[in-house]
Design a protein around this motif. Structure first.
Motif, PDB file in Angstrom:
ATOM      1  N   MET A   1       4.603 -18.841   1.016  1.00  0.00           N
ATOM      2  CA  MET A   1       3.768 -18.468  -0.101  1.00  0.00           C
ATOM      3  C   MET A   1       4.537 -17.454  -0.945  1.00  0.00           C
ATOM      4  SD  MET A   1      -0.044 -16.719  -0.025  1.00  0.00           S
ATOM      5  CE  MET A   1      -0.794 -18.177   0.688  1.00  0.00           C
ATOM      6  N   LYS A   2       4.370 -17.557  -2.245  1.00  0.00           N
ATOM      7  CA  LYS A   2       5.041 -16.634  -3.158  1.00  0.00           C
ATOM      8  C   LYS A   2       4.094 -15.505  -3.561  1.00  0.00           C
ATOM      9  CE  LYS A   2       8.126 -20.098  -4.753  1.00  0.00           C
ATOM     10  NZ  LYS A   2       8.993 -20.587  -5.744  1.00  0.00           N
ATOM     11  N   VAL A   3       4.669 -14.399  -3.989  1.00  0.00           N
ATOM     12  CA  VAL A   3       3.871 -13.261  -4.433  1.00  0.00           C
ATOM     13  C   VAL A   3       2.926 -13.681  -5.554  1.00  0.00           C
ATOM     14  CG1 VAL A   3       3.950 -10.961  -5.473  1.00  0.00           C
ATOM     15  CG2 VAL A   3       5.578 -11.564  -3.665  1.00  0.00           C
ATOM     16  N   GLN A   4       3.383 -14.534  -6.454  1.00  0.00           N
ATOM     17  CA  GLN A   4       2.530 -15.001  -7.551  1.00  0.00           C
ATOM     18  C   GLN A   4       1.284 -15.710  -7.017  1.00  0.00           C
ATOM     19  OE1 GLN A   4       2.824 -14.497 -11.064  1.00  0.00           O
ATOM     20  NE2 GLN A   4       0.729 -15.176 -10.791  1.00  0.00           N
ATOM     21  N   ASP A   5       1.419 -16.472  -5.930  1.00  0.00           N
ATOM     22  CA  ASP A   5       0.270 -17.142  -5.316  1.00  0.00           C
ATOM     23  C   ASP A   5      -0.737 -16.115  -4.805  1.00  0.00           C
ATOM     24  OD1 ASP A   5       1.490 -19.668  -5.717  1.00  0.00           O
ATOM     25  OD2 ASP A   5       2.579 -19.456  -3.811  1.00  0.00           O
ATOM     26  N   ILE A   6      -0.222 -15.037  -4.228  1.00  0.00           N
ATOM     27  CA  ILE A   6      -1.080 -13.978  -3.696  1.00  0.00           C
ATOM     28  C   ILE A   6      -1.881 -13.321  -4.827  1.00  0.00           C
ATOM     29  CG2 ILE A   6      -1.050 -11.698  -2.594  1.00  0.00           C
ATOM     30  CD1 ILE A   6       1.369 -12.776  -0.954  1.00  0.00           C
ATOM     31  N   ILE A   7      -1.226 -13.111  -5.954  1.00  0.00           N
ATOM     32  CA  ILE A   7      -1.900 -12.517  -7.116  1.00  0.00           C
ATOM     33  C   ILE A   7      -3.100 -13.373  -7.506  1.00  0.00           C
ATOM     34  CG2 ILE A   7      -1.650 -11.988  -9.583  1.00  0.00           C
ATOM     35  CD1 ILE A   7       1.329 -11.309  -8.897  1.00  0.00           C
ATOM     36  N   ASP A   8      -2.896 -14.675  -7.544  1.00  0.00           N
ATOM     37  CA  ASP A   8      -3.975 -15.586  -7.914  1.00  0.00           C
ATOM     38  C   ASP A   8      -5.091 -15.599  -6.873  1.00  0.00           C
ATOM     39  OD1 ASP A   8      -2.447 -16.235 -10.157  1.00  0.00           O
ATOM     40  OD2 ASP A   8      -1.582 -18.012  -9.205  1.00  0.00           O
ATOM     41  N   ILE A   9      -4.735 -15.670  -5.609  1.00  0.00           N
ATOM     42  CA  ILE A   9      -5.724 -15.739  -4.524  1.00  0.00           C
ATOM     43  C   ILE A   9      -6.587 -14.486  -4.479  1.00  0.00           C
ATOM     44  CG2 ILE A   9      -5.989 -15.756  -1.998  1.00  0.00           C
ATOM     45  CD1 ILE A   9      -3.400 -17.556  -1.988  1.00  0.00           C
ATOM     46  N   LEU A  10      -5.955 -13.315  -4.636  1.00  0.00           N
ATOM     47  CA  LEU A  10      -6.664 -12.042  -4.491  1.00  0.00           C
ATOM     48  C   LEU A  10      -7.165 -11.462  -5.813  1.00  0.00           C
ATOM     49  CD1 LEU A  10      -4.530 -10.239  -1.753  1.00  0.00           C
ATOM     50  CD2 LEU A  10      -6.596 -11.628  -1.489  1.00  0.00           C
ATOM     51  N   LYS A  11      -6.997 -12.215  -6.894  1.00  0.00           N
ATOM     52  CA  LYS A  11      -7.403 -11.707  -8.215  1.00  0.00           C
ATOM     53  C   LYS A  11      -6.822 -10.307  -8.441  1.00  0.00           C
ATOM     54  CE  LYS A  11     -11.711 -14.337  -8.438  1.00  0.00           C
ATOM     55  NZ  LYS A  11     -11.823 -15.054  -7.199  1.00  0.00           N
ATOM     56  N   ALA A  12      -5.544 -10.192  -8.106  1.00  0.00           N
ATOM     57  CA  ALA A  12      -4.888  -8.887  -8.090  1.00  0.00           C
ATOM     58  C   ALA A  12      -4.323  -8.499  -9.445  1.00  0.00           C
ATOM     59  CB  ALA A  12      -3.772  -8.883  -7.044  1.00  0.00           C
ATOM     60  N   GLU A  13      -4.305  -7.217  -9.660  1.00  0.00           N
ATOM     61  CA  GLU A  13      -3.701  -6.613 -10.839  1.00  0.00           C
ATOM     62  C   GLU A  13      -2.288  -6.168 -10.465  1.00  0.00           C
ATOM     63  OE1 GLU A  13      -4.385  -2.605 -13.578  1.00  0.00           O
ATOM     64  OE2 GLU A  13      -5.823  -3.115 -12.005  1.00  0.00           O
ATOM     65  N   ILE A  14      -1.324  -6.457 -11.320  1.00  0.00           N
ATOM     66  CA  ILE A  14       0.059  -6.040 -11.077  1.00  0.00           C
ATOM     67  C   ILE A  14       0.225  -4.615 -11.579  1.00  0.00           C
ATOM     68  CG2 ILE A  14       2.489  -6.482 -11.566  1.00  0.00           C
ATOM     69  CD1 ILE A  14       1.646  -9.426 -12.174  1.00  0.00           C
ATOM     70  N   LEU A  15       0.592  -3.706 -10.665  1.00  0.00           N
ATOM     71  CA  LEU A  15       0.832  -2.309 -11.036  1.00  0.00           C
ATOM     72  C   LEU A  15       2.317  -2.019 -11.192  1.00  0.00           C
ATOM     73  CD1 LEU A  15      -1.777  -0.573  -8.697  1.00  0.00           C
ATOM     74  CD2 LEU A  15      -2.088  -1.430 -11.033  1.00  0.00           C
ATOM     75  N   VAL A  16       3.134  -2.657 -10.345  1.00  0.00           N
ATOM     76  CA  VAL A  16       4.591  -2.609 -10.457  1.00  0.00           C
ATOM     77  C   VAL A  16       5.075  -4.033 -10.232  1.00  0.00           C
ATOM     78  CG1 VAL A  16       6.758  -1.780  -9.456  1.00  0.00           C
ATOM     79  CG2 VAL A  16       4.808  -0.227  -9.620  1.00  0.00           C
ATOM     80  N   GLU A  17       5.801  -4.558 -11.197  1.00  0.00           N
ATOM     81  CA  GLU A  17       6.240  -5.951 -11.089  1.00  0.00           C
ATOM     82  C   GLU A  17       7.656  -6.040 -10.568  1.00  0.00           C
ATOM     83  OE1 GLU A  17       6.724  -9.953 -13.815  1.00  0.00           O
ATOM     84  OE2 GLU A  17       5.376  -8.369 -14.469  1.00  0.00           O
TER      85      GLU A  17
END
Length: 116
Positions: free
Chosen positions: A1-17
């Motif tokens: 799984m990629k970090v981008q997938d995790i962002i989508d799954i967890l409805k996450a906000e990127i604080l440091v990219e």
């Protein structure tokens, strides 16, 4: 799984990219960094509610590339700056740790725990 997938799954906000295409194999949910140091294997994502620089230092030592702060928590500038220096992605999810871990597991990310 990629970090981008995790962002989508967890409805996450990127604080440091960092590298959002980074592949991760496991996830670890803990507020005790000593447990992370003792039990984490493979390349993991760290989910935590702990809000201090030690979280970033622990992730760096364990070669983790992504830290997810749960319950919508946002760390201070010191933590964010340190993560940026270490090229570690920082995310914030509105979910509680139990729910966030469950969603990642449900979508195929394992825990990497060996039970003897």
């Amino acid at each position: 799984m990629k970090v981008q997938d995790i962002i989508d799954i967890l409805k996450a906000e990127i604080l440091v990219e960092g590298n959002l295409e980074e592949e991760v194999k496991t996830a670890c949910g803990s507020d005790m960094m000593s447990d992370v140091l003792a039990f984490v294997k493979d390349q993991s994502v760290l989910l935590t509610g702990l809000m201090n620089p030690q979280v970033v230092r622990t992730a760096e030592m364990m070669d983790m590339h992504c830290i997810i702060f749960v319950r919508g928590k946002h760390p201070d500038a010191l933590v964010l700056n340190l993560a940026e220096q270490k090229d570690i992605t920082i995310l914030a999810t509105p979910y509680r740790m139990f729910t966030a871990c469950g969603l990642l597991f449900q979508n195929g990310l394992g825990g990497g725990c060996d039970i003897s």
